[in-house]
Enzyme design. Sequence first.
Site, PDB file in Angstrom:
ATOM      1  N   CYS A  94      38.238  86.104  30.550  1.00  0.00           N
ATOM      2  CA  CYS A  94      37.942  85.424  29.288  1.00  0.00           C
ATOM      3  C   CYS A  94      38.414  83.959  29.283  1.00  0.00           C
ATOM      4  O   CYS A  94      37.836  83.132  29.967  1.00  0.00           O
ATOM      5  CB  CYS A  94      38.532  86.225  28.128  1.00  0.00           C
ATOM      6  SG  CYS A  94      37.757  85.838  26.545  1.00  0.00           S
ATOM      7  N   ARG A 128      30.153  85.289  17.634  1.00  0.00           N
ATOM      8  CA  ARG A 128      30.983  85.936  18.650  1.00  0.00           C
ATOM      9  C   ARG A 128      30.234  87.105  19.257  1.00  0.00           C
ATOM     10  O   ARG A 128      29.543  87.841  18.565  1.00  0.00           O
ATOM     11  CB  ARG A 128      32.282  86.449  18.028  1.00  0.00           C
ATOM     12  CG  ARG A 128      33.311  85.377  17.762  1.00  0.00           C
ATOM     13  CD  ARG A 128      34.664  85.979  17.445  1.00  0.00           C
ATOM     14  NE  ARG A 128      35.506  86.100  18.635  1.00  0.00           N
ATOM     15  CZ  ARG A 128      36.211  85.093  19.130  1.00  0.00           C
ATOM     16  NH1 ARG A 128      36.185  83.903  18.585  1.00  0.00           N
ATOM     17  NH2 ARG A 128      36.962  85.264  20.212  1.00  0.00           N
ATOM     18  N   HIS A 190      37.747  92.676  28.689  1.00  0.00           N
ATOM     19  CA  HIS A 190      39.066  93.191  28.324  1.00  0.00           C
ATOM     20  C   HIS A 190      38.966  94.717  28.364  1.00  0.00           C
ATOM     21  O   HIS A 190      37.951  95.268  28.746  1.00  0.00           O
ATOM     22  CB  HIS A 190      39.445  92.744  26.904  1.00  0.00           C
ATOM     23  CG  HIS A 190      39.357  91.265  26.683  1.00  0.00           C
ATOM     24  ND1 HIS A 190      40.186  90.389  27.325  1.00  0.00           N
ATOM     25  CD2 HIS A 190      38.550  90.510  25.907  1.00  0.00           C
ATOM     26  CE1 HIS A 190      39.898  89.149  26.934  1.00  0.00           C
ATOM     27  NE2 HIS A 190      38.904  89.190  26.074  1.00  0.00           N
TER      28      HIS A 190
END
Lengths: 238, 428
Positions: A94, A128, A190
């Site tokens: 990320c 997002r 993640h």
Amino acid sequence: MSDLVIAHLYPYEMNIYGDTGNVIALRRRLEWRGLEARVDPVPVGADYDLSGADIVFGGGGQDRSQLEVADDLQRRRDAVHEAVAAGTVFLTICGTYQLFGRRFLTQEGREIPGIGVFAMDTIGGRRRMIGNVVVVTPWGDLVGFENHSGRTLLDPGQAPLGRVKKGYGNNETRRDEGAVTANCFGTYLHGSLLPKNPGFADELLGRALRRRHGAAADLPPLDDTLEHRAARVAARRP
Amino acid sequence: MLRLAAACALGRLAGRVSRLLGRGGSALPGLVAEKVDPRLIERLVAPVRRGVVVVTGTNGKTTTTKMLVAMLEAEGLEVVTNPTGSNLARGIAARLIEVASWRGRVDADLAVFEVDEAAVRPLAPRLRPQVLVVTNMARDQLDRFGELATTASHAAAAVRRAAVAVLNADDPLVAGMAAAAGATRFFGSAEPVRQAMPPDSSLYGAASAAAPAIPLDLCLERSDADGEGQVITLVRASGERATARLQVPGPYNGYNAAAAALAAAEFGVPLARAAAALEATRPAFGRGQVIEYRGRRVRLLLVKNPAGLNQVIRLLAALPPGAEILVAINDLDADGRDVSWLWDARVEDLAGGGHRFGTGGIRAYDIALRLKYAGLEAWAETDFGAALERFVGGIPEGETGYLVPTYTAMLRFLELLRPGTSKREAWA
């Protein structure tokens, strides 16, 4: 004497997306095979020689931390390029992954320079990209959770980590995810990534052990039933 | 006035219909009434005689609110408060409608509302709180709120709207809000208590330097586990002190008690009487609450984020060997869809405690995996009924087991433990 040295980049600055689980997984999977890892935290400002590390890890963080980290990473630019050229294993996730590209253009039009290990740019977006992801890679399907507003665009010659089967990956349109250059891996996943993707964790460990100790360092298999169950459930979740 | 009365009437009607349909319904009346009169909340709180208290923060809102209400009611004050979980505008509106007269008048001395940390910014100017309490700021459900810094800035903006801010001096993000506040009161703890609180970062301990010492208006001098409760000592800047045994376990509840006592002091509640009220305060919904089930006691310890889980881990680690623990993780919107946070908690601190672990919820395998990588064995059962059977079966008769669920997992277990109650209590 440790069998492997893991350098954890910016563990205090980039630590809110559970990416620390990757370091836990690497260390445990060595221990379960009677091997030992030393983990060196490398915070912003630390004087640290990356050439002594076998695996370098960097995770995701908040935007504010990312700015701080971007400055520090510029100082290490040459050292990182040398380590990548020397075959050191890197896993960047990320926020750190984005800074391993050439630049990050924020939504406000500001340019945060990266260190250009990956031939790619990241552009800040309004929306997002959030949710569980499945990525098809040469090391099997990887399952993780993405949460980013940056859209990463790879140059045509830059190899991705894989193709998304579910979720967004690097951006909303191209269906590629992550980037790979030599032993340096970048991804948005993640989850934590490595605990639920033990094959990929062992791939990283295997590369690092071969480089340090030669071809003989084979990893005996572990019982990964629970790991695979967790991954299967995650792959079905929205 | 007519509009307000109509809004209240329609809201109440919506609530009745919703309950008839078996939907619970603590939020719907608020939603409906606010449509009819968008300034409903402002109008309804205006006549409350001594004003409004808002309690916000990441963890501890519900318990702090409950403690504060107990202290104020013990003084004979008439207090309006929102039911657990209904901490958005519509939940507050619904509660106000419920207590208002048919003409839309709320007859109360004080209103004490728990407000979601992401909703507090728009709500503060509407509630114009006399006192605003910020318990702490930790990372919570990143997939919902985005960034911690953003959430903290929302709370800071709300602080500006309060006459008095009651702030946690031990939390740098909260203490920093003093700059935005008019009058500020600080609660915090003495060094030994602070040292017993776990740092939030899991792998290498805390990195940040000690915060500069802030003079405290109320200090948590001691917070020690005592059986299934917690014994605390609170000391005011004047030297006045009081000790209380809380009915809820966990060092963190000492902070909640301090926050509540300091807020109560703004309304003239003496520390000794606040302490007496604390002893009488029963655990809030899911926050240390005990449920009797088939001759066993099941203690519910709701978890929502790594900071909260770390607090629960501290409590569990102190349990005697053999204690039965079920950790149940769901990943619905109300829980947070991303379960990565499990890896940020100090699960390793449970190693070597000799406890017996089971895991449940939609993401049972994820938490079982987290325990495995912390060196702990756990069974995993994604079916709620089966998980409860196995958990309860492991608790000796007359003993207590510990159920550590995320929000929606807790509601599922409550349906099994006490059929019919969870919807009514927790509908948000």
